[in-house]
Design a protein around this motif. Structure first.
Motif, PDB file in Angstrom:
ATOM      1  N   TYR A 355       6.340   8.644   5.353  1.00  0.00           N
ATOM      2  CA  TYR A 355       4.984   8.966   5.807  1.00  0.00           C
ATOM      3  C   TYR A 355       4.837  10.438   6.158  1.00  0.00           C
ATOM      4  CZ  TYR A 355       0.952   9.377   8.896  1.00  0.00           C
ATOM      5  OH  TYR A 355      -0.212   9.796   9.482  1.00  0.00           O
ATOM      6  N   ASP A 522       5.801  -3.071   3.429  1.00  0.00           N
ATOM      7  CA  ASP A 522       5.895  -3.171   4.880  1.00  0.00           C
ATOM      8  C   ASP A 522       4.746  -4.018   5.412  1.00  0.00           C
ATOM      9  OD1 ASP A 522       3.725  -1.547   4.605  1.00  0.00           O
ATOM     10  OD2 ASP A 522       4.658   0.235   5.454  1.00  0.00           O
ATOM     11  N   GLU A 523       4.613  -4.057   6.706  1.00  0.00           N
ATOM     12  CA  GLU A 523       3.575  -4.880   7.315  1.00  0.00           C
ATOM     13  C   GLU A 523       2.183  -4.418   6.898  1.00  0.00           C
ATOM     14  OE1 GLU A 523       4.011  -5.062  11.518  1.00  0.00           O
ATOM     15  OE2 GLU A 523       5.997  -6.020  11.463  1.00  0.00           O
ATOM     16  N   ALA A 524       2.004  -3.100   6.739  1.00  0.00           N
ATOM     17  CA  ALA A 524       0.686  -2.578   6.373  1.00  0.00           C
ATOM     18  C   ALA A 524       0.271  -3.044   4.984  1.00  0.00           C
ATOM     19  CB  ALA A 524       0.693  -1.054   6.440  1.00  0.00           C
ATOM     20  N   SER A 525       1.168  -2.912   4.003  1.00  0.00           N
ATOM     21  CA  SER A 525       0.807  -3.327   2.648  1.00  0.00           C
ATOM     22  C   SER A 525       0.671  -4.837   2.562  1.00  0.00           C
ATOM     23  CB  SER A 525       1.841  -2.811   1.639  1.00  0.00           C
ATOM     24  OG  SER A 525       3.130  -3.307   1.921  1.00  0.00           O
ATOM     25  N   ARG A 527      -0.391  -6.800   4.997  1.00  0.00           N
ATOM     26  CA  ARG A 527      -1.672  -7.128   5.604  1.00  0.00           C
ATOM     27  C   ARG A 527      -2.810  -6.741   4.667  1.00  0.00           C
ATOM     28  NH1 ARG A 527      -5.191 -10.348   7.315  1.00  0.00           N
ATOM     29  NH2 ARG A 527      -6.983  -9.360   8.321  1.00  0.00           N
ATOM     30  N   PHE A 528      -2.658  -5.622   3.969  1.00  0.00           N
ATOM     31  CA  PHE A 528      -3.712  -5.208   3.055  1.00  0.00           C
ATOM     32  C   PHE A 528      -3.916  -6.257   1.968  1.00  0.00           C
ATOM     33  CE2 PHE A 528      -5.480  -3.241  -0.694  1.00  0.00           C
ATOM     34  CZ  PHE A 528      -6.537  -2.519  -0.169  1.00  0.00           C
ATOM     35  N   GLU A 550     -11.410  -2.720   7.991  1.00  0.00           N
ATOM     36  CA  GLU A 550      -9.968  -2.823   8.193  1.00  0.00           C
ATOM     37  C   GLU A 550      -9.210  -2.274   6.987  1.00  0.00           C
ATOM     38  OE1 GLU A 550      -6.431  -6.081   9.234  1.00  0.00           O
ATOM     39  OE2 GLU A 550      -8.515  -6.760   9.023  1.00  0.00           O
ATOM     40  N   ASN A 553      -9.228   1.538   6.898  1.00  0.00           N
ATOM     41  CA  ASN A 553      -8.313   2.127   7.880  1.00  0.00           C
ATOM     42  C   ASN A 553      -6.845   1.982   7.475  1.00  0.00           C
ATOM     43  OD1 ASN A 553     -10.022   3.239   9.902  1.00  0.00           O
ATOM     44  ND2 ASN A 553     -10.552   1.180  10.566  1.00  0.00           N
ATOM     45  N   ILE A 554      -6.508   0.872   6.841  1.00  0.00           N
ATOM     46  CA  ILE A 554      -5.127   0.698   6.404  1.00  0.00           C
ATOM     47  C   ILE A 554      -4.766   1.760   5.366  1.00  0.00           C
ATOM     48  CG2 ILE A 554      -3.549  -0.800   5.121  1.00  0.00           C
ATOM     49  CD1 ILE A 554      -4.917  -3.202   6.419  1.00  0.00           C
ATOM     50  N   ASP A 557      -4.747   5.238   7.286  1.00  0.00           N
ATOM     51  CA  ASP A 557      -3.662   5.400   8.258  1.00  0.00           C
ATOM     52  C   ASP A 557      -2.307   5.529   7.588  1.00  0.00           C
ATOM     53  OD1 ASP A 557      -5.570   5.182  10.207  1.00  0.00           O
ATOM     54  OD2 ASP A 557      -5.075   3.123  10.774  1.00  0.00           O
ATOM     55  N   ASN A 558      -2.177   4.950   6.399  1.00  0.00           N
ATOM     56  CA  ASN A 558      -0.906   5.019   5.685  1.00  0.00           C
ATOM     57  C   ASN A 558      -0.897   6.096   4.603  1.00  0.00           C
ATOM     58  OD1 ASN A 558       0.960   2.500   6.470  1.00  0.00           O
ATOM     59  ND2 ASN A 558      -1.184   1.880   6.603  1.00  0.00           N
TER      60      ASN A 558
END
Length: 602
Positions: A355, A522-525, A527-528, A550, A553-554, A557-558
């Motif tokens: 990141y 990861d958790e972000a992808s 959740r996306f 949402e 923002n994902i 933020d990433n």
């Protein structure tokens, strides 16, 4: 080449993601509008009426406004650099921009895109179906039914009423397995019912993509029994728009003439539309020749290449009667990172998985410099891709990042430490696009100021938008996508980051979250992926807005991408000759309201 710009008269959403990328490749910076219609009202004083009795009544004067009227008659000539490959918007080649631009004159469907509000408006139907008005019903079994009520006054040019049978025939034609027509979303229709002035269909599951179905309706009585793919390339079936097809002089022009049975009236004047007798689309292949023809008043309306030199040339004609509309269009440019291991073929020292490396890029790239240098400051930098679809829904999620070379150097150092590599950036985009070449040149100084090793590896568009993107063989890339009105457009664009849909079956060229290709998950992808699935399974506006927010923002933020700017769209009209013109920066283009055009010089 022009599949990026789909007309409202074609079911463009079903092919948007598949083709927008390719079209952006074909468009050069020189390839690829806001005013308000002015009206005048005449005020006349009525004769004073004196009433005399035993005393003299006060003299009274009544002021009334004469009804506003537009003149009928005359012709408008629209200049364009391209000639259509076909007049049939459903078959291969029908997604070409010029096909849709001409199609606005004689084709109609469920909706149109308003050039003032950029919202979807009902066209052949009395209202656009929604959950709120009962036109969309989510059934107990998980299916969804959509209902249309067709306008009573809507008829074809021969006087035949537009009916539910025409809608059904359109659906049957699209779904004909022998015809090369995009069937996405239509293939999810499991049942349909046609009435004299109604049509309803049921989808296997709820989806907001219903908004852009039936963008053009076919006349059953005129087409049934013909060879649809072969018979309708150089001529048109009967019109349900303001004009009807008259002739196509290959290599020169297409002419349409007034449809006397057009059903729409001008709500401002009450007059029957259209006002013009005819419109001729004149094909002038060279951009310079197109501008010269406009200067000489050989054409009345053009949508030229939106580069700053052309804009300035046209704006210089405004004192002589021209009006030039320059708007931020739906095509938005963005920087992006490749996350799969294939990127190492371009740059062995790519550190996109970290990141802090992506943050260093965001802190280095000065979008304001890009818009000033490439677009002469005529557009604002984008702080979200949502701005290209529905600005009112944008959270400006990328505004959290600002240019700071010192902070960029620190972020870069953290990435080097975390990855144990000599991290560097290799930038790839199309070498035959002037704006992108200039961008790459501006990047050299920006990355040098942050102390980040940087190189340019530009490629011919056929290679970049072919093998390179298909295989994920780039490090830092740049290209354009296209926005479209309605929640359906926003929902559709989220597919390009779906971790479950890499090429060749999906549009996630970035391979973000695609663990099978070596990219991190990861958790972000994860959740996306859930957010994307939830978007495609609901038509509840409140739920959709929350999910869009949402998802935005994902991605922000990433730092999966960095939105840069929207391309300009430009149109020019000789305002002292043609009134009622209003440019539309969406896929509907500059002919979206041709029925309201009128000659001001008659």
């Amino acid at each position: 080449m022009n599949t990026l710009w789909r007309s409202r008269k074609v079911t463009f959403m079903v092919l948007l993601i598949a083709f927008a990328l390719v079209a952006a490749a074909c468009s050069s910076a020189n390839d690829d509008a806001g005013g308000t219609e002015e009206t005048t009202t005449t005020t006349t004083a009525a004769p004073a009426e004196e009433t005399t009795t035993t005393t003299k009544a006060p003299e009274t004067t009544t002021t009334t406004e004469a009804p506003l009227q537009r003149p009928y008659g005359g012709e408008a000539i629209v200049g364009d650099a391209q000639e259509p490959p076909t007049l049939n918007g459903f078959v291969p080649g029908g997604d070409n921009f010029i096909v849709g631009i001409i199609g606005q004159t004689y084709a109609a469907g469920v909706y149109e895109i308003d050039g003032y509000t950029l919202e979807l408006l009902p066209e052949l139907v009395t209202e656009l179906p929604t959950v709120a008005n009962g036109g969309v019903v989510v059934n107990d079994d998980g299916t969804m039914t959509v209902k249309y009520t067709i306008r009573d006054e809507a008829v074809w040019e021969d006087g035949t009423p537009i009916s539910g049978d025409d809608f059904q025939f359109t659906l049957d034609t699209i779904m004909d397995p022998d015809l090369p027509i995009g069937k996405s979303t239509y293939e999810d229709i499991i049942d349909s019912v046609a009435g004299p002035k109604t049509f309803e269909y049921t989808l296997a599951q709820p989806t907001v993509l219903y908004e852009l179905l039936f963008g053009e309706i076919l006349p059953k009585h005129a087409i049934e029994g013909t060879a649809f793919e072969a018979d309708w390339n150089e001529t048109r079936w009967v019109s349900n728009g303001p004009f009807k097809f008259e002739s196509w002089a290959k290599g020169e022009s297409v002419t349409v003439v007034r449809n006397d049975n057009y059903w729409k009236t001008d709500p401002e004047t009450g007059q029957q539309l259209p006002y013009l007798d005819s419109i001729t689309f004149k094909f002038i292949p060279e951009s310079e020749s197109l501008i010269t023809a406009f200067k000489a008043r050989e054409v009345d309306v053009i949508q030229p290449d939106p580069n700053t030199e052309v804009i300035e040339t046209l704006q210089a004609l405004e004192p002589d009667g021209a009006r030039v509309e320059v708007l931020s269009g739906p095509v938005w440019e963005h920087l992006n990172f490749q996350f799969s291991d294939a990127r190492f073929e371009m740059n062995a020292n790519s550190c996109n998985e970290d990141y802090n490396m992506r943050l260093a890029v965001a802190q280095t790239v000065d979008k304001r410099v890009l818009t000033d240098e490439i677009l002469a400051g005529q557009v604002e930098p984008l702080e979200s891709f949502v701005d290209a679809f529905s600005p009112t829904l944008s959270q400006e999620a990328w505004a959290q990042y600002s240019v700071d070379n010192g902070a960029a150097a620190e972020s870069y150092a953290k990435a080097v430490e975390a990855t144990g590599k000599e991290c560097s950036v290799t930038f790839s985009t199309t070498s035959n696009n002037d704006a992108r070449v200039k961008m790459s040149e501006l990047f050299v100084g920006m990355f040098e100021a942050s102390g980040i090793p940087y190189t340019n590896e530009l490629q011919d568009s056929s290679l970049f938008f072919g093998e390179t993107l298909d295989n994920g063989q780039w490090d830092l890339g740049e290209w354009a996508w296209v926005g479209s009105p309605g929640l359906s457009g926003l929902v559709g664009i989220f597919d390009i980051w779906d971790p479950e849909a890499p090429p060749p079956d999906g549009g996630n060229y970035y391979r973000w979250g695609v663990e099978a290709e070596g990219a991190y998950s990861d958790e972000a992808s994860a959740r996306f992926a859930e957010v994307r699935d939830e978007m495609n399974a609901t038509v509840d506006e409140g739920e959709l807005l929350a999910l869009i927010n949402e998802g935005e923002n994902i991605i922000a933020d990433n730092l999966v991408i960095i939105p840069l700017y929207a391309r300009l769209v430009t149109a020019a009209v000789w305002d002292d000759e043609v009134g009622g013109f209003k440019h539309n920066p969406t896929q509907a283009g500059h002919t979206w309201n041709v029925e309201f055009w009128y000659r001001t010089d008659i």
